[in-house]
Design a protein around this motif. Structure first.
Motif, mmCIF file in Angstrom:
data_model
loop_
_atom_site.group_PDB
_atom_site.id
_atom_site.type_symbol
_atom_site.label_atom_id
_atom_site.label_comp_id
_atom_site.label_asym_id
_atom_site.label_seq_id
_atom_site.Cartn_x
_atom_site.Cartn_y
_atom_site.Cartn_z
ATOM 1 N N GLU A 1 0.848 -1.182 0.000
ATOM 2 C CA GLU A 1 0.000 0.000 0.000
ATOM 3 C C GLU A 1 0.890 1.240 0.000
ATOM 4 O OE1 GLU A 1 -2.675 -0.302 3.334
ATOM 5 O OE2 GLU A 1 -3.916 -1.787 2.319
ATOM 6 N N GLU A 2 0.330 2.352 -0.457
ATOM 7 C CA GLU A 2 1.053 3.615 -0.552
ATOM 8 C C GLU A 2 1.676 4.030 0.782
ATOM 9 O OE1 GLU A 2 -0.099 7.670 -3.002
ATOM 10 O OE2 GLU A 2 -1.697 6.350 -2.303
ATOM 11 N N ASP B 1 -7.948 -2.769 -14.899
ATOM 12 C CA ASP B 1 -9.286 -2.716 -15.479
ATOM 13 C C ASP B 1 -9.602 -1.260 -15.834
ATOM 14 O OD1 ASP B 1 -10.022 -1.438 -13.104
ATOM 15 O OD2 ASP B 1 -11.187 -3.130 -12.341
ATOM 16 N N GLU B 2 -10.840 -1.017 -16.249
ATOM 17 C CA GLU B 2 -11.230 0.332 -16.694
ATOM 18 C C GLU B 2 -11.114 1.360 -15.576
ATOM 19 O OE1 GLU B 2 -13.434 -2.406 -16.985
ATOM 20 O OE2 GLU B 2 -12.511 -2.839 -18.922
ATOM 21 N N GLU B 3 -11.192 0.926 -14.320
ATOM 22 C CA GLU B 3 -11.131 1.866 -13.189
ATOM 23 C C GLU B 3 -9.707 2.062 -12.652
ATOM 24 O OE1 GLU B 3 -13.910 -0.329 -10.900
ATOM 25 O OE2 GLU B 3 -15.376 0.024 -12.488
ATOM 26 N N GLY B 4 -8.720 1.449 -13.299
ATOM 27 C CA GLY B 4 -7.344 1.599 -12.844
ATOM 28 C C GLY B 4 -6.971 0.667 -11.708
ATOM 29 N N LYS B 5 -7.806 -0.358 -11.487
ATOM 30 C CA LYS B 5 -7.501 -1.328 -10.428
ATOM 31 C C LYS B 5 -6.500 -2.353 -10.945
ATOM 32 C CE LYS B 5 -11.788 -1.115 -7.842
ATOM 33 N NZ LYS B 5 -12.892 -1.858 -7.265
ATOM 34 N N LEU B 6 -5.527 -2.674 -10.104
ATOM 35 C CA LEU B 6 -4.519 -3.669 -10.456
ATOM 36 C C LEU B 6 -5.157 -5.046 -10.502
ATOM 37 C CD1 LEU B 6 -1.508 -4.243 -10.988
ATOM 38 C CD2 LEU B 6 -1.216 -4.503 -8.519
ATOM 39 N N VAL C 1 -0.250 0.204 -4.485
ATOM 40 C CA VAL C 1 -1.679 0.495 -4.642
ATOM 41 C C VAL C 1 -2.110 1.463 -3.542
ATOM 42 C CG1 VAL C 1 -2.235 -1.705 -5.770
ATOM 43 C CG2 VAL C 1 -2.363 -1.550 -3.278
ATOM 44 N N ASN C 2 -3.218 2.161 -3.787
ATOM 45 C CA ASN C 2 -3.700 3.116 -2.781
ATOM 46 C C ASN C 2 -4.044 2.379 -1.488
ATOM 47 O OD1 ASN C 2 -6.010 1.896 -3.925
ATOM 48 N ND2 ASN C 2 -7.256 3.734 -3.666
ATOM 49 N N VAL D 1 -1.069 3.001 -8.104
ATOM 50 C CA VAL D 1 -0.571 4.374 -8.026
ATOM 51 C C VAL D 1 0.931 4.480 -8.316
ATOM 52 C CG1 VAL D 1 -2.386 5.222 -6.489
ATOM 53 C CG2 VAL D 1 -0.317 4.232 -5.499
ATOM 54 N N GLY D 2 1.657 3.360 -8.315
ATOM 55 C CA GLY D 2 3.087 3.446 -8.577
ATOM 56 C C GLY D 2 3.772 2.104 -8.644
ATOM 57 N N ILE D 3 5.061 2.183 -8.941
ATOM 58 C CA ILE D 3 5.923 0.998 -8.967
ATOM 59 C C ILE D 3 7.254 1.394 -8.339
ATOM 60 C CG2 ILE D 3 6.796 1.524 -11.286
ATOM 61 C CD1 ILE D 3 7.005 -1.516 -11.769
#
Length: 159
Positions: A29-30, A132-137, A50-51, A59-61
């Motif tokens: 998590e962030e 997915d379309e919502e930006g979920k991993l 992920v958030n 949100v990042g790598i």
């Protein structure tokens, strides 16, 4: 199965058929402590950020080599080096969100292997996040996963 037929079958496969489950992926998590990131990077080349685990919005790598910046003392803020200045532990970086790279490459979870390969070649990278379309991993696809799948295909087809 001959190589040409195997390649055609391979290219048309959906990447979401090949991705490991999220439970097996390196994810933090962030607001996870940097120590959690370092523990994952002992055996991985990257960590997805992920958030939170409920929403799973990517949100990042954090890549293995990015960690060098957190160990180094901060250098004076030179033009172009500003981002790495704040990634040092000595500058106050404490959480995954402080050190993550916000520029990462994704591919839709319904994309084909051919689309993933083309994107990897275009950007000279070895791993993509499936979202997915919502930006979920939803997963990841890497060159290593693709190599293993291709070898499996020709073994199964070729006997």
């Amino acid at each position: 199965m001959d190589l040409e037929r195997a390649l055609n079958a391979f290219h048309s496969m959906k990447v979401n058929q090949l991705t490991p489950p999220c439970s097996q992926m390196p994810i933090v998590e962030e607001d996870s402590p940097i120590i959690d990131v370092l523990k994952l990077l002992r055996t991985r080349h990257h960590v997805w950020v992920v958030n939170n685990r409920k929403d799973m919005k990517l949100v990042g790598i954090i890549r293995y080599l990015d960690i060098i910046d957190i160990f180094l003392p901060p250098k004076g803020a030179r033009l172009g080096a500003v981002s790495s200045v704040f990634k040092s532990i000595l500058s106050g970086a404490e959480k995954a969100g402080d050190i993550m790279e916000r520029n990462f490459l994704t591919i839709n979870e319904d994309a084909t292997v051919l689309e993933a390969l083309e994107k990897m070649k275009r950007y000279k990278i070895q791993i993509l996040a499936l979202i997915d379309e919502e930006g979920k991993l939803k997963g990841e696809i890497s060159l290593r996963i693709l190599i293993n799948e291709f070898l499996r295909l020709i073994r199964v087809g070729g006997g």
